[in-house]
Design a protein around this motif. Structure first.
Motif, PDB file in Angstrom:
ATOM      1  N   VAL A   1       6.293   2.616   4.974  1.00 54.94           N
ATOM      2  CA  VAL A   1       7.663   2.456   3.706  1.00 54.94           C
ATOM      3  C   VAL A   1       7.354   2.174   2.812  1.00 54.94           C
ATOM      4  O   VAL A   1       6.114   1.263   1.828  1.00 54.94           O
ATOM      5  N   PRO A   2       7.461   3.010   1.731  1.00 53.28           N
ATOM      6  CA  PRO A   2       7.160   2.980   0.494  1.00 53.28           C
ATOM      7  C   PRO A   2       7.404   1.958   0.069  1.00 53.28           C
ATOM      8  O   PRO A   2       8.811   1.362   0.275  1.00 53.28           O
ATOM      9  N   VAL A   3       6.891   1.390  -1.306  1.00 57.29           N
ATOM     10  CA  VAL A   3       7.742  -0.198  -1.536  1.00 57.29           C
ATOM     11  C   VAL A   3       8.513  -0.279  -2.490  1.00 57.29           C
ATOM     12  O   VAL A   3       9.345  -1.173  -2.191  1.00 57.29           O
ATOM     13  N   ALA A   4       9.106   1.259  -3.211  1.00 58.43           N
ATOM     14  CA  ALA A   4      10.118   0.960  -3.697  1.00 58.43           C
ATOM     15  C   ALA A   4      11.642   0.714  -2.306  1.00 58.43           C
ATOM     16  O   ALA A   4      12.370   0.200  -2.868  1.00 58.43           O
TER      17      ALA A   4
ATOM     18  N   ARG B   1      19.442   3.723   3.995  1.00 57.67           N
ATOM     19  CA  ARG B   1      18.106   4.908   3.652  1.00 57.67           C
ATOM     20  C   ARG B   1      16.790   4.719   3.055  1.00 57.67           C
ATOM     21  O   ARG B   1      16.158   4.406   2.480  1.00 57.67           O
ATOM     22  N   ILE B   2      15.981   3.529   4.094  1.00 63.79           N
ATOM     23  CA  ILE B   2      14.706   3.365   3.835  1.00 63.79           C
ATOM     24  C   ILE B   2      13.468   4.483   4.687  1.00 63.79           C
ATOM     25  O   ILE B   2      14.112   4.434   5.448  1.00 63.79           O
TER      26      ILE B   2
ATOM     27  N   ALA C   1      18.135  -2.177  16.305  1.00 58.90           N
ATOM     28  CA  ALA C   1      18.818  -2.215  15.120  1.00 58.90           C
ATOM     29  C   ALA C   1      17.877  -2.755  13.896  1.00 58.90           C
ATOM     30  O   ALA C   1      18.569  -2.145  12.931  1.00 58.90           O
ATOM     31  N   LEU C   2      16.022  -2.792  14.580  1.00 56.10           N
ATOM     32  CA  LEU C   2      16.117  -2.276  12.856  1.00 56.10           C
ATOM     33  C   LEU C   2      16.010  -0.867  12.685  1.00 56.10           C
ATOM     34  O   LEU C   2      16.367  -0.825  10.872  1.00 56.10           O
TER      35      LEU C   2
END
Length: 164
Positions: A139-142, A13-14, A4-5
């Motif tokens: 994961v990019p911080v933004a 769109r992460i 699910a994550l």
């Protein structure tokens, strides 16, 4: 839960890079088994106040020794302490050893406050478990900020006090 994550990450769109590895339970194990991953290594703490009314998911650099009493004063949380495994399961759906910033998406009721050390937040990317301790995502911080805001958990960025 992990699947699910990934659906949520894709829907929102992460961006992320996934790295699989044997189960890790400490920052030292993670560093040994996953050297050189692109992103800041973290230590994640799940804390609550003395009365168990307020909960905090705190992320700091992996080598940080947090002064929990001073952090409690910064957060105006009296008697800040580690939350029990039962509270971790209830609020974030996790087992000890899998605490991660990404678990904020499991807190649908908004009972957990997300706190991130300003040094960690200054990185280009942060390393996070995808709700299990057998993989790590960069994961990019933004993008991480966008995900946390989407889940109703805008991060509070501050200089988390260190022990001397």
């Amino acid at each position: 839960m992990e699947h699910a994550l990934y659906r949520l990450l894709d829907e929102q769109r992460i961006a992320y890079q996934r790295f699989e590895h044997p189960p890790v339970f400490t920052c030292e194990e993670a560093a040994r088994l996953t050297p050189g991953l692109p992103g800041a290594e973290t230590k994640n703490l799940f804390l609550c106040d003395a009365k168990g009314r307020s909960h905090y998911l705190v992320a700091v650099p992996a080598d940080a020794a947090v002064d929990i009493k001073a952090l409690g004063e910064s957060l105006d949380a009296k008697g800040l302490r580690f939350a029990s495994p039962e509270r971790l399961k209830k609020h974030l759906g996790l087992e000890p050893g899998s605490v991660t910033l990404l678990a904020a998406v499991n807190d649908a009721e908004g009972n957990v406050n997300v706190v991130v050390d300003e040094v960690l937040w200054a990185a280009d990317a942060i390393l996070c478990h995808p709700l299990v301790n057998t993989a790590t995502l960069s994961v990019p911080v933004a993008d991480l900020e966008r995900l946390l805001r989407h889940s109703g958990h805008p991060p509070r960025i501050l200089p988390v006090p260190r022990r001397a």
